[in-house]
Scaffold this motif. Structure first.
Motif, PDB file in Angstrom:
ATOM      1  N   ARG A  92       9.453  17.557  34.882  1.00 29.17           N
ATOM      2  CA  ARG A  92      10.842  16.611  34.529  1.00 29.17           C
ATOM      3  C   ARG A  92      10.666  16.606  36.114  1.00 29.17           C
ATOM      4  N   GLN A  93      10.132  17.247  37.183  1.00 26.98           N
ATOM      5  CA  GLN A  93      10.272  16.797  38.732  1.00 26.98           C
ATOM      6  C   GLN A  93       9.397  14.807  38.611  1.00 26.98           C
ATOM      7  N   LYS A  94       8.085  15.129  37.863  1.00 30.41           N
ATOM      8  CA  LYS A  94       7.015  14.076  37.906  1.00 30.41           C
ATOM      9  C   LYS A  94       8.377  12.588  37.809  1.00 30.41           C
ATOM     10  N   LEU A  95       8.651  13.288  36.217  1.00 31.92           N
ATOM     11  CA  LEU A  95       9.734  12.199  35.862  1.00 31.92           C
ATOM     12  C   LEU A  95      10.680  11.015  36.406  1.00 31.92           C
ATOM     13  N   ILE A  96      11.345  12.412  36.947  1.00 33.98           N
ATOM     14  CA  ILE A  96      12.566  11.820  38.097  1.00 33.98           C
ATOM     15  C   ILE A  96      12.487  10.952  39.233  1.00 33.98           C
ATOM     16  N   GLU A  97      11.710  11.401  39.632  1.00 27.41           N
ATOM     17  CA  GLU A  97      10.476  10.649  40.946  1.00 27.41           C
ATOM     18  C   GLU A  97      10.288   9.139  40.183  1.00 27.41           C
ATOM     19  N   ILE A  98       9.541   9.138  38.959  1.00 30.01           N
ATOM     20  CA  ILE A  98       9.173   7.849  38.391  1.00 30.01           C
ATOM     21  C   ILE A  98      10.598   7.098  38.082  1.00 30.01           C
ATOM     22  N   PHE A  99      12.026   7.498  37.412  1.00 35.56           N
ATOM     23  CA  PHE A  99      12.442   6.975  37.058  1.00 35.56           C
ATOM     24  C   PHE A  99      13.734   6.720  38.635  1.00 35.56           C
ATOM     25  N   ASN A 100      13.191   7.414  39.386  1.00 39.09           N
ATOM     26  CA  ASN A 100      13.953   7.127  40.981  1.00 39.09           C
ATOM     27  C   ASN A 100      13.763   5.802  41.686  1.00 39.09           C
ATOM     28  N   THR A 101      12.747   4.766  40.989  1.00 34.92           N
ATOM     29  CA  THR A 101      11.989   4.253  41.405  1.00 34.92           C
ATOM     30  C   THR A 101      12.565   2.595  40.906  1.00 34.92           C
ATOM     31  N   TYR A 102      12.718   2.832  39.840  1.00 35.60           N
ATOM     32  CA  TYR A 102      13.630   1.554  39.065  1.00 35.60           C
ATOM     33  C   TYR A 102      15.171   1.587  39.369  1.00 35.60           C
ATOM     34  N   LYS A 103      15.488   0.107  39.633  1.00 36.49           N
ATOM     35  CA  LYS A 103      17.163  -0.254  39.199  1.00 36.49           C
ATOM     36  C   LYS A 103      17.615   0.168  37.796  1.00 36.49           C
ATOM     37  N   GLU A 104      19.382   0.466  38.833  1.00 41.08           N
ATOM     38  CA  GLU A 104      20.236   0.774  37.225  1.00 41.08           C
ATOM     39  C   GLU A 104      20.089  -0.185  36.405  1.00 41.08           C
ATOM     40  N   GLU A 105      19.803  -1.590  36.739  1.00 40.56           N
ATOM     41  CA  GLU A 105      19.743  -2.375  35.093  1.00 40.56           C
ATOM     42  C   GLU A 105      18.607  -2.506  34.440  1.00 40.56           C
ATOM     43  N   GLU A 106      17.213  -1.752  35.018  1.00 40.15           N
ATOM     44  CA  GLU A 106      16.066  -1.711  34.596  1.00 40.15           C
ATOM     45  C   GLU A 106      16.362   0.093  33.646  1.00 40.15           C
ATOM     46  N   VAL A 107      17.150   0.694  34.682  1.00 38.63           N
ATOM     47  CA  VAL A 107      17.567   1.973  33.441  1.00 38.63           C
ATOM     48  C   VAL A 107      17.674   1.701  32.487  1.00 38.63           C
ATOM     49  N   THR A 108      18.911   1.153  32.657  1.00 36.39           N
ATOM     50  CA  THR A 108      20.402   0.358  31.208  1.00 36.39           C
ATOM     51  C   THR A 108      18.961   0.153  30.295  1.00 36.39           C
ATOM     52  N   ALA A 109      18.034  -1.062  30.424  1.00 41.91           N
ATOM     53  CA  ALA A 109      17.225  -1.601  29.738  1.00 41.91           C
ATOM     54  C   ALA A 109      16.147  -0.598  28.626  1.00 41.91           C
ATOM     55  N   ILE A 110      16.242  -0.044  29.698  1.00 47.94           N
ATOM     56  CA  ILE A 110      14.748   1.648  29.034  1.00 47.94           C
ATOM     57  C   ILE A 110      15.544   2.172  28.304  1.00 47.94           C
ATOM     58  N   PHE A 111      17.073   2.870  28.303  1.00 49.20           N
ATOM     59  CA  PHE A 111      17.212   3.580  27.593  1.00 49.20           C
ATOM     60  C   PHE A 111      17.961   2.606  26.841  1.00 49.20           C
ATOM     61  N   LYS A 112      18.324   0.889  26.511  1.00 55.21           N
ATOM     62  CA  LYS A 112      18.799   0.187  24.846  1.00 55.21           C
ATOM     63  C   LYS A 112      17.415   0.348  24.206  1.00 55.21           C
ATOM     64  N   PHE A 113      16.049   0.276  24.993  1.00 54.86           N
ATOM     65  CA  PHE A 113      14.765   0.031  24.322  1.00 54.86           C
ATOM     66  C   PHE A 113      14.626   1.671  23.559  1.00 54.86           C
ATOM     67  N   ILE A 114      14.710   2.887  24.757  1.00 57.13           N
ATOM     68  CA  ILE A 114      14.490   3.864  23.593  1.00 57.13           C
ATOM     69  C   ILE A 114      15.527   4.308  22.550  1.00 57.13           C
ATOM     70  N   ASP A 115      16.816   3.821  22.429  1.00 53.41           N
ATOM     71  CA  ASP A 115      17.995   3.791  21.487  1.00 53.41           C
ATOM     72  C   ASP A 115      17.571   3.411  20.962  1.00 53.41           C
ATOM     73  N   ASP A 116      16.984   1.629  20.741  1.00 53.45           N
ATOM     74  CA  ASP A 116      16.575   1.187  19.516  1.00 53.45           C
ATOM     75  C   ASP A 116      15.053   1.877  18.773  1.00 53.45           C
ATOM     76  N   LEU A 117      14.413   1.973  19.619  1.00 48.88           N
ATOM     77  CA  LEU A 117      13.371   3.146  18.935  1.00 48.88           C
ATOM     78  C   LEU A 117      13.911   3.811  18.407  1.00 48.88           C
ATOM     79  N   LYS A 118      14.201   5.485  18.608  1.00 50.75           N
ATOM     80  CA  LYS A 118      14.501   6.159  18.099  1.00 50.75           C
ATOM     81  C   LYS A 118      15.515   5.402  16.723  1.00 50.75           C
ATOM     82  N   LYS A 119      15.458   4.248  16.162  1.00 56.60           N
ATOM     83  CA  LYS A 119      16.679   4.035  15.237  1.00 56.60           C
ATOM     84  C   LYS A 119      15.787   3.634  14.266  1.00 56.60           C
ATOM     85  N   VAL A 120      14.199   3.274  14.612  1.00 55.45           N
ATOM     86  CA  VAL A 120      12.980   2.796  14.059  1.00 55.45           C
ATOM     87  C   VAL A 120      11.474   3.482  13.731  1.00 55.45           C
ATOM     88  N   ILE A 121      11.980   4.605  14.550  1.00 51.86           N
ATOM     89  CA  ILE A 121      10.906   5.703  14.382  1.00 51.86           C
ATOM     90  C   ILE A 121      10.934   7.137  13.750  1.00 51.86           C
TER      91      ILE A 121
END
Length: 174
Positions: free
Chosen positions: A145-174
């Motif tokens: 979890r700590q490793k992932l949070i460190e990675i997440f903290n390197t992204y800008k807010e709009e990038e994180v928003t895009a990642i959230f959208k991508f993961i949500d969209d991916l969940k719909k098809v997988i």
């Protein structure tokens, strides 16, 4: 709101997603050896963690499947659960949980107890070895979890928003 553009490198993105899914799958298959390797790499300043891990052997870890680790985690997080509770929590069959618990009892990782007024129902708790394995599991979840949070903290807010959208969209098809 849908976007009306095509990603120029959609084929490359598709390959990256498939590669990532395969990587995660392979990582899950190698969990046991990863745990053993991680124990060997515990830093000296993590003496308390090392002390806990000394209560179990490498063979104890090697002999535990991922499903068994999940049952150990469920028992460790809940007070005296029974087979039905564990099966519901892990979305497994009661028969599957009974088999796993039987193995964990044989390995002396869990202990079974019946309450006085109900001789039929069996409740489970962790032995000292089980507690050490539970703490091991929790420790590595915390580290991951700590490793992932460190990675997440390197992204800008709009990038994180895009990642959230991508993961949500991916969940719909997988």
């Amino acid at each position: 709101m849908t976007m009306d553009y095509k990603v120029d490198n959609s084929e490359e993105l598709f390959e990256k997603v498939i590669s990532f899914i395969n990587h995660v799958t392979d990582s899950e298959k190698n969990k046991e050896s990863n745990l053993i390797q991680a124990i060997l790499n515990i830093k000296e300043d993590e003496e308390e963690v090392k002390k806990e891990f000394n209560k179990i052997s490498k063979d104890d870890i090697r002999d535990i499947s991922l499903s068994e680790f999940h049952v150990i985690e469920c028992i460790g997080k809940n007070n005296m659960p029974n087979n039905i509770f564990i099966a519901r929590e892990l979305d497994m069959t009661k028969g599957g949980i009974s088999k796993i618990n039987s193995k964990l009892l044989t390995k002396e990782i869990i202990k079974a107890k019946r309450v006085e007024n109900n001789k039929k129902e069996i409740y489970y708790s962790l032995t000292d070895k089980g507690i050490a394995l539970f703490k091991l599991h929790e420790y590595f979840h915390k580290k991951e979890r700590q490793k992932l949070i460190e990675i997440f903290n390197t992204y800008k807010e709009e990038e994180v928003t895009a990642i959230f959208k991508f993961i949500d969209d991916l969940k719909k098809v997988i």
